[in-house]
Design an enzyme around this catalytic site. Structure first.
Site, PDB file in Angstrom:
ATOM      1  N   GLY A 113     -36.962  -9.907 -22.137  1.00  0.00           N
ATOM      2  CA  GLY A 113     -36.119 -10.160 -20.688  1.00  0.00           C
ATOM      3  C   GLY A 113     -36.457  -8.970 -20.142  1.00  0.00           C
ATOM      4  O   GLY A 113     -35.289  -8.457 -19.283  1.00  0.00           O
ATOM      5  N   ALA A 114     -37.538  -8.537 -20.449  1.00  0.00           N
ATOM      6  CA  ALA A 114     -37.675  -7.114 -19.418  1.00  0.00           C
ATOM      7  C   ALA A 114     -38.216  -6.943 -18.124  1.00  0.00           C
ATOM      8  O   ALA A 114     -37.807  -6.269 -17.084  1.00  0.00           O
ATOM      9  CB  ALA A 114     -38.546  -6.429 -20.059  1.00  0.00           C
ATOM     10  N   SER A 115     -37.558  -8.378 -17.267  1.00  0.00           N
ATOM     11  CA  SER A 115     -38.817  -8.270 -16.249  1.00  0.00           C
ATOM     12  C   SER A 115     -37.207  -8.222 -14.800  1.00  0.00           C
ATOM     13  O   SER A 115     -37.129  -8.296 -14.032  1.00  0.00           O
ATOM     14  CB  SER A 115     -38.630 -10.601 -15.399  1.00  0.00           C
ATOM     15  OG  SER A 115     -38.086 -11.002 -16.230  1.00  0.00           O
ATOM     16  N   ASP A 117     -42.870 -17.007 -21.980  1.00  0.00           N
ATOM     17  CA  ASP A 117     -41.271 -18.043 -22.879  1.00  0.00           C
ATOM     18  C   ASP A 117     -40.887 -17.912 -24.160  1.00  0.00           C
ATOM     19  O   ASP A 117     -41.677 -18.741 -24.961  1.00  0.00           O
ATOM     20  CB  ASP A 117     -41.837 -19.667 -21.818  1.00  0.00           C
ATOM     21  CG  ASP A 117     -40.418 -20.368 -22.177  1.00  0.00           C
ATOM     22  OD1 ASP A 117     -39.580 -20.206 -22.369  1.00  0.00           O
ATOM     23  OD2 ASP A 117     -40.352 -21.569 -21.417  1.00  0.00           O
ATOM     24  N   ASN A 161     -33.201  -9.351 -25.667  1.00  0.00           N
ATOM     25  CA  ASN A 161     -32.167  -9.074 -24.972  1.00  0.00           C
ATOM     26  C   ASN A 161     -32.137 -10.087 -24.471  1.00  0.00           C
ATOM     27  O   ASN A 161     -31.395 -11.193 -23.745  1.00  0.00           O
ATOM     28  CB  ASN A 161     -32.997  -7.826 -24.054  1.00  0.00           C
ATOM     29  CG  ASN A 161     -32.236  -7.947 -22.075  1.00  0.00           C
ATOM     30  OD1 ASN A 161     -30.777  -7.800 -22.490  1.00  0.00           O
ATOM     31  ND2 ASN A 161     -33.213  -8.220 -21.806  1.00  0.00           N
ATOM     32  N   SER A 198     -22.933  -9.911 -26.284  1.00  0.00           N
ATOM     33  CA  SER A 198     -21.441 -10.323 -25.323  1.00  0.00           C
ATOM     34  C   SER A 198     -20.606 -10.198 -26.207  1.00  0.00           C
ATOM     35  O   SER A 198     -20.657 -10.821 -27.083  1.00  0.00           O
ATOM     36  CB  SER A 198     -21.785 -11.759 -24.836  1.00  0.00           C
ATOM     37  OG  SER A 198     -21.359 -12.127 -23.702  1.00  0.00           O
ATOM     38  N   TYR A 207     -23.086 -20.844 -24.779  1.00  0.00           N
ATOM     39  CA  TYR A 207     -23.165 -18.927 -24.251  1.00  0.00           C
ATOM     40  C   TYR A 207     -22.708 -18.274 -25.533  1.00  0.00           C
ATOM     41  O   TYR A 207     -23.339 -18.140 -26.267  1.00  0.00           O
ATOM     42  CB  TYR A 207     -22.960 -18.991 -23.435  1.00  0.00           C
ATOM     43  CG  TYR A 207     -23.682 -17.556 -22.506  1.00  0.00           C
ATOM     44  CD1 TYR A 207     -24.457 -17.568 -22.605  1.00  0.00           C
ATOM     45  CD2 TYR A 207     -22.929 -16.705 -22.695  1.00  0.00           C
ATOM     46  CE1 TYR A 207     -24.840 -15.811 -23.035  1.00  0.00           C
ATOM     47  CE2 TYR A 207     -22.894 -15.014 -22.706  1.00  0.00           C
ATOM     48  CZ  TYR A 207     -23.909 -14.681 -22.612  1.00  0.00           C
ATOM     49  OH  TYR A 207     -24.329 -14.176 -22.194  1.00  0.00           O
ATOM     50  N   LYS A 243     -23.283 -16.678 -28.906  1.00  0.00           N
ATOM     51  CA  LYS A 243     -23.059 -14.988 -28.723  1.00  0.00           C
ATOM     52  C   LYS A 243     -22.539 -14.582 -30.468  1.00  0.00           C
ATOM     53  O   LYS A 243     -22.753 -13.546 -30.780  1.00  0.00           O
ATOM     54  CB  LYS A 243     -22.740 -14.179 -27.992  1.00  0.00           C
ATOM     55  CG  LYS A 243     -23.779 -14.323 -26.873  1.00  0.00           C
ATOM     56  CD  LYS A 243     -25.144 -14.015 -26.765  1.00  0.00           C
ATOM     57  CE  LYS A 243     -25.529 -13.555 -25.421  1.00  0.00           C
ATOM     58  NZ  LYS A 243     -27.399 -12.762 -26.013  1.00  0.00           N
TER      59      LYS A 243
HETATM   60  P1  NDP Z   1     -30.297 -11.761 -16.551  1.00  0.00           P
HETATM   61  O1  NDP Z   1     -30.296 -12.826 -16.080  1.00  0.00           O
HETATM   62  O2  NDP Z   1     -30.929 -10.363 -14.886  1.00  0.00           O
HETATM   63  O3  NDP Z   1     -31.830 -11.501 -17.289  1.00  0.00           O
HETATM   64  C1  NDP Z   1     -32.133 -12.502 -18.367  1.00  0.00           C
HETATM   65  C2  NDP Z   1     -33.570 -12.360 -18.516  1.00  0.00           C
HETATM   66  O4  NDP Z   1     -33.607 -13.092 -19.810  1.00  0.00           O
HETATM   67  C3  NDP Z   1     -34.433 -12.360 -18.101  1.00  0.00           C
HETATM   68  O5  NDP Z   1     -35.791 -10.839 -17.503  1.00  0.00           O
HETATM   69  C4  NDP Z   1     -35.293 -13.470 -17.878  1.00  0.00           C
HETATM   70  O6  NDP Z   1     -36.660 -13.325 -18.224  1.00  0.00           O
HETATM   71  C5  NDP Z   1     -35.059 -13.418 -19.490  1.00  0.00           C
HETATM   72  N1  NDP Z   1     -35.234 -14.822 -20.095  1.00  0.00           N
HETATM   73  C6  NDP Z   1     -34.219 -15.631 -19.517  1.00  0.00           C
HETATM   74  N2  NDP Z   1     -34.585 -17.144 -20.741  1.00  0.00           N
HETATM   75  C7  NDP Z   1     -36.090 -16.927 -20.983  1.00  0.00           C
HETATM   76  C8  NDP Z   1     -36.803 -17.308 -21.874  1.00  0.00           C
HETATM   77  N3  NDP Z   1     -36.987 -19.129 -21.350  1.00  0.00           N
HETATM   78  N4  NDP Z   1     -37.943 -17.006 -21.776  1.00  0.00           N
HETATM   79  C9  NDP Z   1     -38.716 -15.292 -21.305  1.00  0.00           C
HETATM   80  N5  NDP Z   1     -37.617 -14.635 -20.749  1.00  0.00           N
HETATM   81  C10 NDP Z   1     -36.292 -15.215 -20.418  1.00  0.00           C
HETATM   82  O7  NDP Z   1     -29.463 -11.413 -16.812  1.00  0.00           O
HETATM   83  P2  NDP Z   1     -29.299  -9.927 -17.955  1.00  0.00           P
HETATM   84  O8  NDP Z   1     -30.078  -8.485 -18.126  1.00  0.00           O
HETATM   85  O9  NDP Z   1     -27.505  -9.863 -17.517  1.00  0.00           O
HETATM   86  O10 NDP Z   1     -29.008 -10.601 -19.508  1.00  0.00           O
HETATM   87  C11 NDP Z   1     -29.658  -9.942 -20.314  1.00  0.00           C
HETATM   88  C12 NDP Z   1     -28.951 -10.053 -21.902  1.00  0.00           C
HETATM   89  O11 NDP Z   1     -27.654  -9.248 -21.898  1.00  0.00           O
HETATM   90  C13 NDP Z   1     -28.440 -11.194 -22.049  1.00  0.00           C
HETATM   91  O12 NDP Z   1     -29.095 -11.475 -23.435  1.00  0.00           O
HETATM   92  C14 NDP Z   1     -26.830 -11.513 -21.839  1.00  0.00           C
HETATM   93  O13 NDP Z   1     -26.344 -12.649 -22.399  1.00  0.00           O
HETATM   94  C15 NDP Z   1     -25.534 -10.596 -21.635  1.00  0.00           C
HETATM   95  N6  NDP Z   1     -25.346  -9.961 -21.576  1.00  0.00           N
HETATM   96  C16 NDP Z   1     -25.596  -9.997 -20.453  1.00  0.00           C
HETATM   97  C17 NDP Z   1     -24.106  -9.534 -19.652  1.00  0.00           C
HETATM   98  C18 NDP Z   1     -23.508  -9.472 -18.187  1.00  0.00           C
HETATM   99  O14 NDP Z   1     -22.301  -9.835 -17.478  1.00  0.00           O
HETATM  100  N7  NDP Z   1     -25.053  -9.676 -17.164  1.00  0.00           N
HETATM  101  C19 NDP Z   1     -22.802  -9.489 -20.518  1.00  0.00           C
HETATM  102  C20 NDP Z   1     -23.306  -9.501 -21.805  1.00  0.00           C
HETATM  103  C21 NDP Z   1     -24.207  -9.777 -22.363  1.00  0.00           C
HETATM  104  P3  NDP Z   1     -37.828 -14.299 -17.301  1.00  0.00           P
HETATM  105  O15 NDP Z   1     -36.747 -14.634 -15.891  1.00  0.00           O
HETATM  106  O16 NDP Z   1     -38.766 -13.501 -16.624  1.00  0.00           O
HETATM  107  O17 NDP Z   1     -38.192 -15.419 -17.934  1.00  0.00           O
END
Ligand code: NDP
Length: 251
Positions: free
Chosen positions: A12-14, A62, A89, A141, A155, A159
């Site tokens: 999830g580094a994008s 994915d 992540n 979370s 969700y 978690k």
């Molecule tokens: P974003 O939506 O900004 O990022 C989510 C990341 O997860 C993206 O890089 C996305 O990549 C990746 N992702 C989602 N689904 C897939 C999939 N099927 N395959 C591969 N990659 C996937 O959210 P956050 O940065 O906020 O979230 C990161 C983590 O932090 C999550 O686990 C979230 O539950 C947790 N979190 C976030 C909070 C918040 O308030 N923001 C609070 C508490 C926890 P791509 O789209 O390129 O596939």
């Protein structure tokens, strides 16, 4: 906290927390493997990492596809020959509720990314982490520790399960010298809520939290970096809450 010569996988580094975490590790000299589906965004994060450190390896994957998850490990080993840190992540939330009749669909879709993929990738990466005496950080979370109506029930379930997976994995892997911890943020300013289809106001959320603020993704990245470092050599099975006091009282 130098990570020179360390190999760090961030899923999830994008976007959001994962992107910020990759940059934080890049600044400390790590060799990064950045994982996501959105190639354009991954390329931008790779540029940011390269400008402060090494050029990362991009793995387009994915997390719901088992072959893609296997590719994360095989590509990493092919390129760098080892894994020192795994940051699980990638995460998302799909809306669904018991009364709406869409709970099971939301459960299956959410758990596939937030739990099953974490379990799968952890299992595949573990033999390599045992070799390096590395460590794992799972992004949980505060939603797994409280009942909230602002995000769907699956969700929170995912978690809560991650918290227990972290503890169980920590206990199993401790004799092999591998630490496993989790970080539990409260609201963090990322695209997460947009992607979940939840309309929110950061100002309103902040006004309901004791410290009257929401976190920036880099704050979470700094905590992940600390837990991954030797400074945290005595920490395993722990869950680090960073929520501006949200668990104490929201509302
Ligand atoms: P974003 O939506 O900004 O990022 C989510 C990341 O997860 C993206 O890089 C996305 O990549 C990746 N992702 C989602 N689904 C897939 C999939 N099927 N395959 C591969 N990659 C996937 O959210 P956050 O940065 O906020 O979230 C990161 C983590 O932090 C999550 O686990 C979230 O539950 C947790 N979190 C976030 C909070 C918040 O308030 N923001 C609070 C508490 C926890 P791509 O789209 O390129 O596939």
């Amino acid at each position: 906290m130098s990570f020179t010569d360390k190999v760090v996988i961030v899923t999830g580094a994008s976007s959001g927390i994962g992107a910020a975490t990759a940059v934080v590790f890049a600044k400390e000299g790590a060799n990064l493997v950045i994982v996501g589906r959105n190639e354009d965004r991954l390329n931008k994060v790779a540029e940011q990492c390269a400008s402060s450190g090494n050029q990362p390896l991009i793995v387009k994957a994915d997390m719901t596809n088992d072959d893609d998850v296997k590719k994360i490990v095989t590509d990493t080993i092919e390129k760098f020959g080892k894994i020192d840190v795994l940051v699980n992540n990638a995460g998302m939330s799909v809306s669904g509720s018991i009364l709406n009749g869409d709970l099971l669909k939301a459960y299956d879709e959410t758990l596939a990314v937030n739990l099953r993929a974490v379990v799968h990738l952890t299992a595949l990466a573990t033999p390599h982490l045992v070799e390096t005496k590395g460590n794992i950080i799972n992004i949980s979370s505060i939603a797994g520790k409280m009942v909230t109506t602002s995000l769907s029930l699956p969700y929170s379930i995912s978690k809560a399960a991650i918290d227990h997976f972290t503890r169980g994995a920590a206990l199993e892997l401790a004799p092999s010298g591998v630490r496993v911890n989790s970080v539990s943020p409260g609201p963090v300013k990322t695209d997460f809520f947009d992607n979940a289809g939840t309309v929110i106001s950061w100002e309103i959320i902040a006004s309901r939290i004791p410290l009257k603020r929401c976190s920036e993704p880099e704050e979470v990245g700094d905590i992940i970096l600390y837990l991954a470092s030797d400074k945290a050599k005595g920490i395993t099975g722990s869950d680090f809450v960073c929520d501006n006091g949200g668990l104490l009282k929201i509302g």
